[in-house]
Design a protein around this motif. Sequence first.
Motif, PDB file in Angstrom:
ATOM      1  N   ILE A 179      -2.883 -29.655  41.387  1.00 37.04           N
ATOM      2  CA  ILE A 179      -1.956 -30.550  41.198  1.00 37.04           C
ATOM      3  C   ILE A 179      -1.996 -31.763  42.116  1.00 37.04           C
ATOM      4  CG2 ILE A 179      -0.196 -29.554  42.794  1.00 37.04           C
ATOM      5  CD1 ILE A 179       0.831 -31.353  39.764  1.00 37.04           C
ATOM      6  N   TYR A 180      -2.607 -31.695  43.375  1.00 31.12           N
ATOM      7  CA  TYR A 180      -2.740 -32.733  44.251  1.00 31.12           C
ATOM      8  C   TYR A 180      -3.639 -33.829  43.902  1.00 31.12           C
ATOM      9  CZ  TYR A 180      -0.293 -28.922  46.861  1.00 31.12           C
ATOM     10  OH  TYR A 180       0.501 -27.935  47.208  1.00 31.12           O
ATOM     11  N   GLY A 181      -4.515 -33.293  42.946  1.00 28.95           N
ATOM     12  CA  GLY A 181      -5.528 -34.521  42.653  1.00 28.95           C
ATOM     13  C   GLY A 181      -5.367 -34.933  41.081  1.00 28.95           C
ATOM     14  N   ALA A 182      -4.196 -34.324  40.342  1.00 27.85           N
ATOM     15  CA  ALA A 182      -4.123 -34.596  38.857  1.00 27.85           C
ATOM     16  C   ALA A 182      -3.582 -35.939  38.859  1.00 27.85           C
ATOM     17  CB  ALA A 182      -3.144 -33.522  38.414  1.00 27.85           C
ATOM     18  N   LYS A 183      -3.825 -36.425  37.869  1.00 28.25           N
ATOM     19  CA  LYS A 183      -3.115 -37.991  37.307  1.00 28.25           C
ATOM     20  C   LYS A 183      -2.052 -37.601  36.466  1.00 28.25           C
ATOM     21  CE  LYS A 183      -4.115 -42.778  35.891  1.00 28.25           C
ATOM     22  NZ  LYS A 183      -5.214 -43.470  35.229  1.00 28.25           N
ATOM     23  N   LEU A 184      -0.742 -37.766  36.954  1.00 25.22           N
ATOM     24  CA  LEU A 184       0.371 -37.708  36.334  1.00 25.22           C
ATOM     25  C   LEU A 184       1.274 -38.643  35.629  1.00 25.22           C
ATOM     26  CD1 LEU A 184       1.418 -34.865  38.981  1.00 25.22           C
ATOM     27  CD2 LEU A 184       0.565 -34.288  36.746  1.00 25.22           C
ATOM     28  N   PRO A 185       1.818 -38.595  34.405  1.00 22.46           N
ATOM     29  CA  PRO A 185       2.426 -39.578  33.988  1.00 22.46           C
ATOM     30  C   PRO A 185       3.905 -39.589  34.472  1.00 22.46           C
ATOM     31  CG  PRO A 185       2.267 -37.902  32.419  1.00 22.46           C
ATOM     32  CD  PRO A 185       1.465 -37.405  33.549  1.00 22.46           C
ATOM     33  N   SER A 186       4.945 -40.694  34.057  1.00 25.75           N
ATOM     34  CA  SER A 186       5.901 -40.885  34.569  1.00 25.75           C
ATOM     35  C   SER A 186       6.949 -39.913  33.696  1.00 25.75           C
ATOM     36  CB  SER A 186       6.617 -42.125  34.367  1.00 25.75           C
ATOM     37  OG  SER A 186       6.570 -42.736  32.917  1.00 25.75           O
ATOM     38  N   SER A 187       6.453 -39.175  32.736  1.00 30.20           N
ATOM     39  CA  SER A 187       7.299 -38.257  31.687  1.00 30.20           C
ATOM     40  C   SER A 187       6.404 -37.307  31.099  1.00 30.20           C
ATOM     41  CB  SER A 187       8.304 -38.921  30.737  1.00 30.20           C
ATOM     42  OG  SER A 187       7.217 -39.728  29.751  1.00 30.20           O
ATOM     43  N   GLY A 188       6.722 -36.076  30.722  1.00 30.48           N
ATOM     44  CA  GLY A 188       6.174 -35.215  30.126  1.00 30.48           C
ATOM     45  C   GLY A 188       6.742 -33.817  30.083  1.00 30.48           C
ATOM     46  N   ILE A 189       6.222 -32.783  29.816  1.00 28.10           N
ATOM     47  CA  ILE A 189       6.694 -31.364  29.655  1.00 28.10           C
ATOM     48  C   ILE A 189       6.047 -30.597  30.513  1.00 28.10           C
ATOM     49  CG2 ILE A 189       7.307 -29.498  28.397  1.00 28.10           C
ATOM     50  CD1 ILE A 189       7.619 -31.417  25.788  1.00 28.10           C
ATOM     51  N   LEU A 190       6.634 -30.038  31.593  1.00 28.71           N
ATOM     52  CA  LEU A 190       5.733 -29.022  32.390  1.00 28.71           C
ATOM     53  C   LEU A 190       6.226 -27.613  32.147  1.00 28.71           C
ATOM     54  CD1 LEU A 190       4.537 -28.054  35.187  1.00 28.71           C
ATOM     55  CD2 LEU A 190       6.691 -28.146  36.221  1.00 28.71           C
ATOM     56  N   VAL A 191       5.395 -26.793  31.553  1.00 24.66           N
ATOM     57  CA  VAL A 191       5.610 -25.485  31.172  1.00 24.66           C
ATOM     58  C   VAL A 191       5.501 -24.319  32.443  1.00 24.66           C
ATOM     59  CG1 VAL A 191       5.107 -23.719  29.381  1.00 24.66           C
ATOM     60  CG2 VAL A 191       4.885 -26.123  28.756  1.00 24.66           C
ATOM     61  N   MET A 192       6.291 -23.610  32.449  1.00 21.24           N
ATOM     62  CA  MET A 192       6.032 -22.505  33.369  1.00 21.24           C
ATOM     63  C   MET A 192       6.343 -21.046  32.845  1.00 21.24           C
ATOM     64  SD  MET A 192       5.852 -24.248  36.246  1.00 21.24           S
ATOM     65  CE  MET A 192       5.574 -22.945  37.404  1.00 21.24           C
ATOM     66  N   GLY A 193       5.450 -20.232  33.175  1.00 18.71           N
ATOM     67  CA  GLY A 193       5.191 -18.919  32.386  1.00 18.71           C
ATOM     68  C   GLY A 193       5.787 -17.837  33.208  1.00 18.71           C
ATOM     69  N   ASN A 194       5.816 -16.436  32.431  1.00 18.44           N
ATOM     70  CA  ASN A 194       6.298 -15.226  32.669  1.00 18.44           C
ATOM     71  C   ASN A 194       5.925 -14.728  33.985  1.00 18.44           C
ATOM     72  OD1 ASN A 194       5.843 -12.059  32.496  1.00 18.44           O
ATOM     73  ND2 ASN A 194       7.726 -12.546  31.842  1.00 18.44           N
ATOM     74  N   GLU A 195       6.658 -14.127  34.758  1.00 15.73           N
ATOM     75  CA  GLU A 195       6.381 -13.845  36.270  1.00 15.73           C
ATOM     76  C   GLU A 195       5.204 -12.792  36.287  1.00 15.73           C
ATOM     77  OE1 GLU A 195      10.867 -14.329  36.110  1.00 15.73           O
ATOM     78  OE2 GLU A 195       9.359 -13.494  34.817  1.00 15.73           O
ATOM     79  N   ALA A 196       5.070 -11.875  35.365  1.00 13.54           N
ATOM     80  CA  ALA A 196       3.858 -10.974  35.181  1.00 13.54           C
ATOM     81  C   ALA A 196       2.666 -11.436  34.494  1.00 13.54           C
ATOM     82  CB  ALA A 196       4.297  -9.625  34.786  1.00 13.54           C
ATOM     83  N   HIS A 197       2.843 -12.368  33.492  1.00 11.65           N
ATOM     84  CA  HIS A 197       1.741 -12.488  32.502  1.00 11.65           C
ATOM     85  C   HIS A 197       1.562 -14.052  32.447  1.00 11.65           C
ATOM     86  CE1 HIS A 197       2.116  -8.492  31.462  1.00 11.65           C
ATOM     87  NE2 HIS A 197       3.379  -8.457  30.903  1.00 11.65           N
ATOM     88  N   GLY A 198       2.247 -14.729  32.882  1.00 11.36           N
ATOM     89  CA  GLY A 198       1.784 -16.364  32.852  1.00 11.36           C
ATOM     90  C   GLY A 198       2.368 -16.763  31.465  1.00 11.36           C
ATOM     91  N   ILE A 199       1.717 -17.905  31.333  1.00 15.20           N
ATOM     92  CA  ILE A 199       2.021 -18.604  29.852  1.00 15.20           C
ATOM     93  C   ILE A 199       1.200 -17.899  28.827  1.00 15.20           C
ATOM     94  CG2 ILE A 199       1.620 -20.553  28.522  1.00 15.20           C
ATOM     95  CD1 ILE A 199       1.969 -22.214  31.177  1.00 15.20           C
ATOM     96  N   SER A 200       2.042 -17.669  27.612  1.00 11.09           N
ATOM     97  CA  SER A 200       1.307 -16.663  26.431  1.00 11.09           C
ATOM     98  C   SER A 200       0.315 -17.529  25.792  1.00 11.09           C
ATOM     99  CB  SER A 200       2.446 -16.560  25.585  1.00 11.09           C
ATOM    100  OG  SER A 200       2.985 -17.631  25.074  1.00 11.09           O
ATOM    101  N   GLU A 201      -0.486 -16.841  25.055  1.00  7.24           N
ATOM    102  CA  GLU A 201      -1.669 -17.542  24.468  1.00  7.24           C
ATOM    103  C   GLU A 201      -1.371 -18.583  23.594  1.00  7.24           C
ATOM    104  OE1 GLU A 201      -4.944 -17.166  24.990  1.00  7.24           O
ATOM    105  OE2 GLU A 201      -4.525 -15.835  26.677  1.00  7.24           O
TER     106      GLU A 201
END
Length: 239
Positions: A179-201
């Motif tokens: 995240i420290y080197g990523a170029k990020l826009p002024s808007s977008g959607i940030l997806v966070m996943g499940n505690e054990a399995h992360g983001i689903s396929e």
Amino acid sequence: MVVKNQIKLIKSLHQKKYRNLHGLFLVEGVKTVEELLDSGLRVYGIFTTDVSILKGRGDYQVLISESELKQMSSLKNPNTVLGVFYKPETWKVDFKDWVVALDNVSDPGNLGTIIRLCDWFGISHLVCSKDTVDCYNPKVLQATMGSIARVHVGYMDLSQFLRESGQQVFGAFMDGQSIYGAKLPSSGILVMGNEAHGISEEIRALCHKKIGIPQFGKLTAESLNVATATAVLLNELRR
């Protein structure tokens, strides 16, 4: 005066199916009740053992006994005031700023903390998959510390939402770009996943970019708590 039917109704709101059935939810504690009153949500009733605490709110207050409060409360040691509110109406997501989306976050404490983080970082819209824990769960509401009054939380088919949003979708992954080197826009959607399995396929396939938080420690921790990771990522989005 509180009647037995009211106590029965309020006790039933500890369960999601009855919150959905009646369109009501309960919160406890002076600060949280005050913030929800200030938010303009429609009030069913405020039940308190001390009517002097919420000054200027006499129209809503019902004086109850300690034993009645204990019957209504989800807490071991009830905190003087319990408020019952109608669930807010549906809302439309505003894509002018960042939106946080949750894919099957299951722990009430994590969801409550994420709602509080959204409030802190000025994120107005939080979209949850239908299998994410209910934001009106009493444990979630306790963890929000009143922030539920200022963050719009909605439940929907997450894959459909992402496909139809027209926005860049950033997913949080262990192997994502720092995240420290990523170029990020002024808007977008940030997806966070499940505690054990992360983001689903299914949701992974809809993410345009995978981002992550690099590990600096020599010992290998399995992962960051999802609420902690959300805090780090939101800080970088705003920085």
